[in-house]
Design a protein around this motif. Sequence first.
Motif, PDB file in Angstrom:
ATOM      1  N   GLY A 134       0.797  -1.229   0.000  1.00 15.16           N
ATOM      2  CA  GLY A 134       0.000   0.000   0.000  1.00 15.16           C
ATOM      3  C   GLY A 134       0.824   1.270   0.000  1.00 15.16           C
ATOM      4  N   ALA A 135       2.110   1.188  -0.325  1.00 12.72           N
ATOM      5  CA  ALA A 135       2.982   2.364  -0.250  1.00 12.72           C
ATOM      6  C   ALA A 135       2.525   3.472  -1.183  1.00 12.72           C
ATOM      7  CB  ALA A 135       4.418   1.969  -0.572  1.00 12.72           C
ATOM      8  N   VAL A 136       2.123   3.094  -2.389  1.00 12.05           N
ATOM      9  CA  VAL A 136       1.707   4.104  -3.364  1.00 12.05           C
ATOM     10  C   VAL A 136       0.449   4.828  -2.889  1.00 12.05           C
ATOM     11  CG1 VAL A 136       0.960   4.488  -5.730  1.00 12.05           C
ATOM     12  CG2 VAL A 136       2.762   2.822  -5.251  1.00 12.05           C
ATOM     13  N   ALA A 137      -0.530   4.044  -2.428  1.00 11.17           N
ATOM     14  CA  ALA A 137      -1.775   4.654  -1.952  1.00 11.17           C
ATOM     15  C   ALA A 137      -1.529   5.536  -0.735  1.00 11.17           C
ATOM     16  CB  ALA A 137      -2.794   3.565  -1.618  1.00 11.17           C
ATOM     17  N   ALA A 183      -2.120   9.582  -0.383  1.00 13.30           N
ATOM     18  CA  ALA A 183      -3.078  10.039   0.624  1.00 13.30           C
ATOM     19  C   ALA A 183      -2.432  10.980   1.633  1.00 13.30           C
ATOM     20  CB  ALA A 183      -3.700   8.835   1.337  1.00 13.30           C
ATOM     21  N   PHE A 184      -1.178  10.724   1.988  1.00 14.63           N
ATOM     22  CA  PHE A 184      -0.504  11.511   3.019  1.00 14.63           C
ATOM     23  C   PHE A 184       0.700  12.269   2.456  1.00 14.63           C
ATOM     24  CE2 PHE A 184      -2.652   8.054   5.234  1.00 14.63           C
ATOM     25  CZ  PHE A 184      -3.315   8.726   6.244  1.00 14.63           C
ATOM     26  N   GLN A 185       0.574  12.695   1.210  1.00 11.16           N
ATOM     27  CA  GLN A 185       1.692  13.372   0.564  1.00 11.16           C
ATOM     28  C   GLN A 185       2.087  14.642   1.316  1.00 11.16           C
ATOM     29  OE1 GLN A 185       0.929  14.372  -3.487  1.00 11.16           O
ATOM     30  NE2 GLN A 185       2.939  15.290  -3.837  1.00 11.16           N
ATOM     31  N   ASP A 186       1.119  15.479   1.644  1.00 10.46           N
ATOM     32  CA  ASP A 186       1.412  16.720   2.349  1.00 10.46           C
ATOM     33  C   ASP A 186       1.988  16.451   3.731  1.00 10.46           C
ATOM     34  OD1 ASP A 186       0.516  18.139   0.195  1.00 10.46           O
ATOM     35  OD2 ASP A 186      -1.511  18.449   1.000  1.00 10.46           O
ATOM     36  N   PHE A 187       1.437  15.432   4.411  1.00 11.63           N
ATOM     37  CA  PHE A 187       1.923  15.110   5.757  1.00 11.63           C
ATOM     38  C   PHE A 187       3.387  14.715   5.727  1.00 11.63           C
ATOM     39  CE2 PHE A 187       2.872  11.894   8.965  1.00 11.63           C
ATOM     40  CZ  PHE A 187       2.565  12.581  10.128  1.00 11.63           C
ATOM     41  N   PHE A 188       3.746  13.778   4.819  1.00  5.67           N
ATOM     42  CA  PHE A 188       5.133  13.322   4.757  1.00  5.67           C
ATOM     43  C   PHE A 188       6.061  14.428   4.266  1.00  5.67           C
ATOM     44  CE2 PHE A 188       3.066   9.045   4.449  1.00  5.67           C
ATOM     45  CZ  PHE A 188       3.606   8.535   5.615  1.00  5.67           C
ATOM     46  N   GLU A 189       5.570  15.274   3.350  1.00  7.06           N
ATOM     47  CA  GLU A 189       6.394  16.377   2.862  1.00  7.06           C
ATOM     48  C   GLU A 189       6.727  17.344   3.998  1.00  7.06           C
ATOM     49  OE1 GLU A 189       6.367  19.628  -0.807  1.00  7.06           O
ATOM     50  OE2 GLU A 189       4.483  18.772  -0.069  1.00  7.06           O
ATOM     51  N   ASN A 190       5.715  17.684   4.802  1.00  8.92           N
ATOM     52  CA  ASN A 190       5.964  18.588   5.929  1.00  8.92           C
ATOM     53  C   ASN A 190       6.812  17.923   7.003  1.00  8.92           C
ATOM     54  OD1 ASN A 190       4.479  20.883   5.019  1.00  8.92           O
ATOM     55  ND2 ASN A 190       2.576  19.821   5.512  1.00  8.92           N
ATOM     56  N   PHE A 191       6.617  16.604   7.195  1.00  8.07           N
ATOM     57  CA  PHE A 191       7.394  15.869   8.191  1.00  8.07           C
ATOM     58  C   PHE A 191       8.877  15.893   7.825  1.00  8.07           C
ATOM     59  CE2 PHE A 191       9.388  12.026   9.793  1.00  8.07           C
ATOM     60  CZ  PHE A 191       9.002  12.012  11.120  1.00  8.07           C
ATOM     61  N   LEU A 192       9.190  15.532   6.582  1.00  5.62           N
ATOM     62  CA  LEU A 192      10.597  15.511   6.151  1.00  5.62           C
ATOM     63  C   LEU A 192      11.187  16.920   6.142  1.00  5.62           C
ATOM     64  CD1 LEU A 192      10.380  12.895   3.255  1.00  5.62           C
ATOM     65  CD2 LEU A 192      11.279  12.566   5.564  1.00  5.62           C
ATOM     66  N   ASN A 234       5.887  23.338   7.216  1.00  4.16           N
ATOM     67  CA  ASN A 234       7.341  23.263   7.085  1.00  4.16           C
ATOM     68  C   ASN A 234       7.792  23.196   5.631  1.00  4.16           C
ATOM     69  OD1 ASN A 234       7.951  23.404   9.815  1.00  4.16           O
ATOM     70  ND2 ASN A 234       7.712  21.210  10.108  1.00  4.16           N
ATOM     71  N   SER A 235       6.980  22.584   4.764  1.00  3.60           N
ATOM     72  CA  SER A 235       7.377  22.496   3.359  1.00  3.60           C
ATOM     73  C   SER A 235       7.514  23.878   2.747  1.00  3.60           C
ATOM     74  CB  SER A 235       6.345  21.672   2.583  1.00  3.60           C
ATOM     75  OG  SER A 235       5.050  22.255   2.680  1.00  3.60           O
ATOM     76  N   GLN A 236       6.627  24.801   3.101  1.00  3.70           N
ATOM     77  CA  GLN A 236       6.714  26.161   2.578  1.00  3.70           C
ATOM     78  C   GLN A 236       7.955  26.863   3.120  1.00  3.70           C
ATOM     79  OE1 GLN A 236       3.201  28.561   3.202  1.00  3.70           O
ATOM     80  NE2 GLN A 236       4.309  30.475   2.919  1.00  3.70           N
ATOM     81  N   LEU A 237       8.212  26.705   4.408  1.00  6.59           N
ATOM     82  CA  LEU A 237       9.361  27.352   5.024  1.00  6.59           C
ATOM     83  C   LEU A 237      10.673  26.760   4.515  1.00  6.59           C
ATOM     84  CD1 LEU A 237       9.820  29.584   7.127  1.00  6.59           C
ATOM     85  CD2 LEU A 237       9.982  27.814   8.862  1.00  6.59           C
ATOM     86  N   PHE A 238      10.638  25.503   4.096  1.00  8.94           N
ATOM     87  CA  PHE A 238      11.851  24.834   3.618  1.00  8.94           C
ATOM     88  C   PHE A 238      12.142  25.185   2.158  1.00  8.94           C
ATOM     89  CE2 PHE A 238      14.052  21.085   1.820  1.00  8.94           C
ATOM     90  CZ  PHE A 238      15.190  21.096   2.621  1.00  8.94           C
ATOM     91  N   LYS A 239      11.103  25.332   1.332  1.00  6.26           N
ATOM     92  CA  LYS A 239      11.300  25.548  -0.096  1.00  6.26           C
ATOM     93  C   LYS A 239      11.421  27.018  -0.469  1.00  6.26           C
ATOM     94  CE  LYS A 239       7.674  23.135  -1.286  1.00  6.26           C
ATOM     95  NZ  LYS A 239       6.638  22.458  -2.101  1.00  6.26           N
ATOM     96  N   ASP A 240      10.699  27.908   0.247  1.00  5.66           N
ATOM     97  CA  ASP A 240      10.710  29.321  -0.110  1.00  5.66           C
ATOM     98  C   ASP A 240      11.976  30.008   0.388  1.00  5.66           C
ATOM     99  OD1 ASP A 240       8.282  28.838  -1.184  1.00  5.66           O
ATOM    100  OD2 ASP A 240       7.106  29.928   0.321  1.00  5.66           O
ATOM    101  N   PRO A 241      12.408  31.074  -0.297  1.00  2.00           N
ATOM    102  CA  PRO A 241      13.563  31.839   0.189  1.00  2.00           C
ATOM    103  C   PRO A 241      13.275  32.443   1.560  1.00  2.00           C
ATOM    104  CG  PRO A 241      13.053  32.400  -2.102  1.00  2.00           C
ATOM    105  CD  PRO A 241      11.910  31.572  -1.603  1.00  2.00           C
TER     106      PRO A 241
END
Length: 291
Positions: free
Chosen positions: A97-100, A104-113, A161-168
Motif C-alpha cells: 500500500g505504499a503508493v496509496a 493520501a498523506f503526501q502533504d503530511f510526509f512532505e511537511n514531516f521531512l 514546514n514544506s513552505q518554510l523549507f522551499k521558499d527563500p
Amino acid sequence: MIQTLIEQLNTMAENLVASIPAIVIALIIILLTAVIAKSATRISKKLIGKTELRPSLRNLLDTLVRLGVWVTGMMIAGIVVFPNFSPSSLIAGLGIGAVAIGFAFQDFFENFLAGVMIMLRDKMQIGDVIKTGDIHGTIEFISLRESHIRAFSGELHVLPNSQLFKDPVEIVTDLKERRYELVIGVAYDTDLNRASEVIRASLESCDLINAERDIYVLADAFNSSSVDFIVRWWAASSGAASALNRDQAVRAIKHGLDEAGIEIPYPQVTNTFKGRLQLEQSSAEDAAGAS
C-alpha cells in the motif's frame, strides 16, 4: 441461509469473547506505552539539557524518542491481539500500500521531512528573526509539521514546514550586527566634503550605532532637487537597537545638517520657456493704476 448466518454470528461472538483477554492486555500495554513515552521524554530532556544542542535539535530528539516508544508499544499490542502479526508482515503490507499511502498523506510526509531538515539546519533557529514572503517576525516554535512565527505586530503565523523549507528565507539575526542604509539629499550648492563630514560625525555621536565599524557616506546620484548620499552603518540586528538606531540616526543627521547650515531641499521644479513671456495686468490692477 438464515442458519448459516446465525452460525457465523455465533462464531464471531465466540472469537470476540475468546479475544477479550488479549484486548485487555493490549490496552494495558498501550497505557504502559503512554507512561513509558512520557518518562522517556522526561529523561531525554534531562540528558539533552546538559548538552549544548540547539533548541530545534532538542525538539527533534524528544520527538524521535517519543515516536520510537509509541511504535514499539503499538507493535507489541498488535502482536498480542493478532498472534500472526509480525514486523515483516507489517513491512510487506506497507510495501503493497505504499503508493496509496504516499498519495493520501503526501502533504503530511512532505511537511514531516521538511521539519526534520529544518531542525537539522545550522541556520534558522528558534528565536531568530526572519523574513519569508510577506511574513516578518520571530521564530517561536518548530515542530515536525509546522513552524510558528510571531510578527512584531503580535500576530502568530503558522506555516507548513514544506513552505518554510522551499521558499527563500532571509535570516535577519544570523549575525549579531547588520548593516543599515539611508538616503540623504543635500542642496546642489552644498560643499559635499563638508556635508559628508557632518553626516559622519552625526552618526558617530549615536550610542546605538557601532562607531568602531566603518561608516560609509557615499555621494551616489544627482537627483532632481538634490545630490543624494547613501549612508551605511552597522548596529545590532535584534532587540530595541534594531528598531531605534535608524530613528536615532535620522534625528542626529537632521540636527547636524541644521547646525551646519546645510539644506535638505524639498523637491523643486524649474520651468523653462522658449520665448519671452508677456505679462498682462488685470482689470482691477488697471483701475488701481489709473487712479
